[in-house]
Design a protein around this motif. Structure first.
Motif, PDB file in Angstrom:
ATOM      1  N   ASP A 109     -27.219  19.787 -91.478  1.00 31.56           N
ATOM      2  CA  ASP A 109     -28.592  19.703 -91.953  1.00 31.56           C
ATOM      3  C   ASP A 109     -29.293  18.614 -91.149  1.00 31.56           C
ATOM      4  OD1 ASP A 109     -30.242  18.852 -95.100  1.00 31.56           O
ATOM      5  OD2 ASP A 109     -30.823  20.249 -93.513  1.00 31.56           O
ATOM      6  N   TYR A 110     -30.591  18.816 -90.886  1.00 27.78           N
ATOM      7  CA  TYR A 110     -31.341  17.883 -90.050  1.00 27.78           C
ATOM      8  C   TYR A 110     -32.693  17.563 -90.664  1.00 27.78           C
ATOM      9  CZ  TYR A 110     -27.976  19.288 -86.475  1.00 27.78           C
ATOM     10  OH  TYR A 110     -26.822  19.539 -85.778  1.00 27.78           O
ATOM     11  N   ALA A 111     -33.176  16.380 -90.378  1.00 31.77           N
ATOM     12  CA  ALA A 111     -34.550  16.046 -90.710  1.00 31.77           C
ATOM     13  C   ALA A 111     -35.477  16.886 -89.834  1.00 31.77           C
ATOM     14  CB  ALA A 111     -34.804  14.564 -90.469  1.00 31.77           C
ATOM     15  N   ASP A 112     -36.613  17.232 -90.363  1.00 33.55           N
ATOM     16  CA  ASP A 112     -37.553  18.069 -89.603  1.00 33.55           C
ATOM     17  C   ASP A 112     -37.944  17.409 -88.285  1.00 33.55           C
ATOM     18  OD1 ASP A 112     -39.394  19.373 -92.485  1.00 33.55           O
ATOM     19  OD2 ASP A 112     -37.533  20.037 -91.516  1.00 33.55           O
ATOM     20  N   SER A 113     -38.013  16.090 -88.278  1.00 30.98           N
ATOM     21  CA  SER A 113     -38.474  15.365 -87.093  1.00 30.98           C
ATOM     22  C   SER A 113     -37.505  15.455 -85.921  1.00 30.98           C
ATOM     23  CB  SER A 113     -38.722  13.897 -87.440  1.00 30.98           C
ATOM     24  OG  SER A 113     -37.536  13.297 -87.933  1.00 30.98           O
ATOM     25  N   VAL A 114     -36.250  15.810 -86.183  1.00 30.48           N
ATOM     26  CA  VAL A 114     -35.256  15.863 -85.099  1.00 30.48           C
ATOM     27  C   VAL A 114     -34.699  17.262 -84.895  1.00 30.48           C
ATOM     28  CG1 VAL A 114     -34.630  13.469 -85.601  1.00 30.48           C
ATOM     29  CG2 VAL A 114     -33.202  15.339 -86.491  1.00 30.48           C
ATOM     30  N   LYS A 115     -35.072  18.191 -85.742  1.00 34.24           N
ATOM     31  CA  LYS A 115     -34.536  19.545 -85.663  1.00 34.24           C
ATOM     32  C   LYS A 115     -34.835  20.160 -84.299  1.00 34.24           C
ATOM     33  CE  LYS A 115     -34.621  21.320 -89.675  1.00 34.24           C
ATOM     34  NZ  LYS A 115     -35.039  21.953 -90.946  1.00 34.24           N
ATOM     35  N   GLY A 116     -33.822  20.737 -83.677  1.00 41.95           N
ATOM     36  CA  GLY A 116     -33.974  21.333 -82.359  1.00 41.95           C
ATOM     37  C   GLY A 116     -33.760  20.373 -81.214  1.00 41.95           C
ATOM     38  N   ARG A 117     -33.693  19.075 -81.516  1.00 46.00           N
ATOM     39  CA  ARG A 117     -33.482  18.061 -80.461  1.00 46.00           C
ATOM     40  C   ARG A 117     -32.143  17.335 -80.627  1.00 46.00           C
ATOM     41  NH1 ARG A 117     -36.654  13.718 -80.242  1.00 46.00           N
ATOM     42  NH2 ARG A 117     -37.170  13.722 -82.466  1.00 46.00           N
ATOM     43  N   PHE A 118     -31.711  17.165 -81.869  1.00 37.02           N
ATOM     44  CA  PHE A 118     -30.474  16.433 -82.162  1.00 37.02           C
ATOM     45  C   PHE A 118     -29.408  17.409 -82.658  1.00 37.02           C
ATOM     46  CE2 PHE A 118     -32.381  11.991 -83.300  1.00 37.02           C
ATOM     47  CZ  PHE A 118     -33.092  11.998 -82.113  1.00 37.02           C
ATOM     48  N   THR A 119     -28.151  17.110 -82.333  1.00 38.61           N
ATOM     49  CA  THR A 119     -27.030  17.923 -82.798  1.00 38.61           C
ATOM     50  C   THR A 119     -25.920  17.014 -83.316  1.00 38.61           C
ATOM     51  OG1 THR A 119     -27.521  19.625 -81.140  1.00 38.61           O
ATOM     52  CG2 THR A 119     -25.362  19.701 -82.201  1.00 38.61           C
ATOM     53  N   ILE A 120     -25.510  17.243 -84.559  1.00 40.16           N
ATOM     54  CA  ILE A 120     -24.419  16.475 -85.145  1.00 40.16           C
ATOM     55  C   ILE A 120     -23.131  17.299 -85.048  1.00 40.16           C
ATOM     56  CG2 ILE A 120     -24.864  17.323 -87.495  1.00 40.16           C
ATOM     57  CD1 ILE A 120     -24.030  14.514 -88.505  1.00 40.16           C
ATOM     58  N   SER A 121     -22.034  16.622 -84.785  1.00 39.96           N
ATOM     59  CA  SER A 121     -20.742  17.291 -84.714  1.00 39.96           C
ATOM     60  C   SER A 121     -19.662  16.314 -85.167  1.00 39.96           C
ATOM     61  CB  SER A 121     -20.454  17.790 -83.294  1.00 39.96           C
ATOM     62  OG  SER A 121     -20.428  16.711 -82.379  1.00 39.96           O
ATOM     63  N   ARG A 122     -18.478  16.843 -85.432  1.00 37.75           N
ATOM     64  CA  ARG A 122     -17.368  15.973 -85.838  1.00 37.75           C
ATOM     65  C   ARG A 122     -16.060  16.519 -85.298  1.00 37.75           C
ATOM     66  NH1 ARG A 122     -17.363  15.537 -92.066  1.00 37.75           N
ATOM     67  NH2 ARG A 122     -15.397  14.412 -91.716  1.00 37.75           N
ATOM     68  N   ASP A 123     -15.123  15.599 -85.141  1.00 35.31           N
ATOM     69  CA  ASP A 123     -13.763  15.948 -84.735  1.00 35.31           C
ATOM     70  C   ASP A 123     -12.826  15.292 -85.743  1.00 35.31           C
ATOM     71  OD1 ASP A 123     -11.259  16.239 -83.629  1.00 35.31           O
ATOM     72  OD2 ASP A 123     -11.905  15.757 -81.596  1.00 35.31           O
ATOM     73  N   ASN A 124     -12.328  16.066 -86.656  1.00 34.93           N
ATOM     74  CA  ASN A 124     -11.484  15.496 -87.708  1.00 34.93           C
ATOM     75  C   ASN A 124     -10.128  15.033 -87.170  1.00 34.93           C
ATOM     76  OD1 ASN A 124     -13.433  15.772 -89.667  1.00 34.93           O
ATOM     77  ND2 ASN A 124     -12.614  17.678 -90.494  1.00 34.93           N
ATOM     78  N   THR A 125      -9.709  15.546 -86.032  1.00 29.49           N
ATOM     79  CA  THR A 125      -8.442  15.089 -85.459  1.00 29.49           C
ATOM     80  C   THR A 125      -8.569  13.698 -84.847  1.00 29.49           C
ATOM     81  OG1 THR A 125      -8.843  16.047 -83.278  1.00 29.49           O
ATOM     82  CG2 THR A 125      -7.836  17.478 -84.928  1.00 29.49           C
ATOM     83  N   GLN A 126      -9.800  13.335 -84.471  1.00 26.07           N
ATOM     84  CA  GLN A 126     -10.065  12.027 -83.876  1.00 26.07           C
ATOM     85  C   GLN A 126     -10.824  11.101 -84.815  1.00 26.07           C
ATOM     86  OE1 GLN A 126      -8.906  11.091 -80.818  1.00 26.07           O
ATOM     87  NE2 GLN A 126      -7.886  13.072 -80.728  1.00 26.07           N
ATOM     88  N   SER A 127     -11.132  11.588 -86.012  1.00 25.58           N
ATOM     89  CA  SER A 127     -11.887  10.796 -87.005  1.00 25.58           C
ATOM     90  C   SER A 127     -13.202  10.295 -86.436  1.00 25.58           C
ATOM     91  CB  SER A 127     -11.049   9.621 -87.524  1.00 25.58           C
ATOM     92  OG  SER A 127      -9.892  10.076 -88.173  1.00 25.58           O
ATOM     93  N   THR A 128     -13.906  11.175 -85.763  1.00 29.24           N
ATOM     94  CA  THR A 128     -15.181  10.790 -85.161  1.00 29.24           C
ATOM     95  C   THR A 128     -16.288  11.766 -85.568  1.00 29.24           C
ATOM     96  OG1 THR A 128     -14.761  12.061 -83.163  1.00 29.24           O
ATOM     97  CG2 THR A 128     -14.084   9.745 -83.144  1.00 29.24           C
ATOM     98  N   VAL A 129     -17.488  11.236 -85.601  1.00 30.44           N
ATOM     99  CA  VAL A 129     -18.688  12.048 -85.766  1.00 30.44           C
ATOM    100  C   VAL A 129     -19.663  11.616 -84.685  1.00 30.44           C
ATOM    101  CG1 VAL A 129     -19.670  10.469 -87.489  1.00 30.44           C
ATOM    102  CG2 VAL A 129     -20.475  12.834 -87.360  1.00 30.44           C
ATOM    103  N   SER A 130     -20.339  12.574 -84.099  1.00 31.01           N
ATOM    104  CA  SER A 130     -21.229  12.297 -82.978  1.00 31.01           C
ATOM    105  C   SER A 130     -22.625  12.824 -83.256  1.00 31.01           C
ATOM    106  CB  SER A 130     -20.692  12.946 -81.702  1.00 31.01           C
ATOM    107  OG  SER A 130     -19.423  12.428 -81.370  1.00 31.01           O
ATOM    108  N   LEU A 131     -23.582  12.242 -82.566  1.00 29.75           N
ATOM    109  CA  LEU A 131     -24.962  12.696 -82.644  1.00 29.75           C
ATOM    110  C   LEU A 131     -25.488  12.799 -81.215  1.00 29.75           C
ATOM    111  CD1 LEU A 131     -27.270  13.415 -84.654  1.00 29.75           C
ATOM    112  CD2 LEU A 131     -28.104  11.075 -84.298  1.00 29.75           C
ATOM    113  N   GLN A 132     -25.661  14.014 -80.745  1.00 31.24           N
ATOM    114  CA  GLN A 132     -26.252  14.261 -79.432  1.00 31.24           C
ATOM    115  C   GLN A 132     -27.758  14.287 -79.596  1.00 31.24           C
ATOM    116  OE1 GLN A 132     -24.846  14.538 -76.343  1.00 31.24           O
ATOM    117  NE2 GLN A 132     -26.932  14.698 -75.531  1.00 31.24           N
ATOM    118  N   MET A 133     -28.432  13.403 -78.886  1.00 28.38           N
ATOM    119  CA  MET A 133     -29.881  13.290 -79.015  1.00 28.38           C
ATOM    120  C   MET A 133     -30.532  13.646 -77.682  1.00 28.38           C
ATOM    121  SD  MET A 133     -30.122   9.808 -81.290  1.00 28.38           S
ATOM    122  CE  MET A 133     -29.626   8.751 -79.941  1.00 28.38           C
TER     123      MET A 133
END
Length: 116
Positions: free
Chosen positions: A59-83
């Protein structure tokens, strides 16, 4: 207990890209819903993006929708935000957030500055 450490912030020109990362230590990372929030000077902290524990729902805020992408890697215990296509109004301290039931953890934040 979960500790969150963000990285990847910096100074970028408008239209540029940054990738934020958040590494979690502690137990059961894969059971937490994860999110990113931001706080600009003089403003309240606001929601940016979130991802479910499995990674199936985002889910994204309207202000960043289409520009930001959130993802996670549970094997590495990481979450990322591509902006991408960053704008000066994206300038803020960005915080990683872990949430499960009524328990919430926050990272210390990483500064993102977008110049015009």
């Amino acid at each position: 207990q979960v500790q969150l450490v963000e990285s990847g912030g910096g100074l970028v020109q408008a239209g540029g890209s940054l990738r934020l990362s958040c590494v979690a230590s502690g137990r059961a990372f894969s059971t937490y819903n994860m999110g990113w929030f931001r706080q600009a000077p003089g403003k309240e902290r606001e929601f940016v993006a979130r991802i479910s524990s499995s990674g199936d729902n985002t889910d994204y805020a309207d202000s960043v929708k289409g520009r930001f992408t959130i993802s996670r890697d549970n094997t590495q215990s990481t979450v990322s935000l591509q902006m991408d296509d960053l704008k000066p109004e994206d300038t803020a301290v960005y915080y990683c957030n872990a949430r499960k039931y009524s328990t919430t953890y926050w990272g210390q934040g990483t500064q993102v500055t977008v110049s015009s």
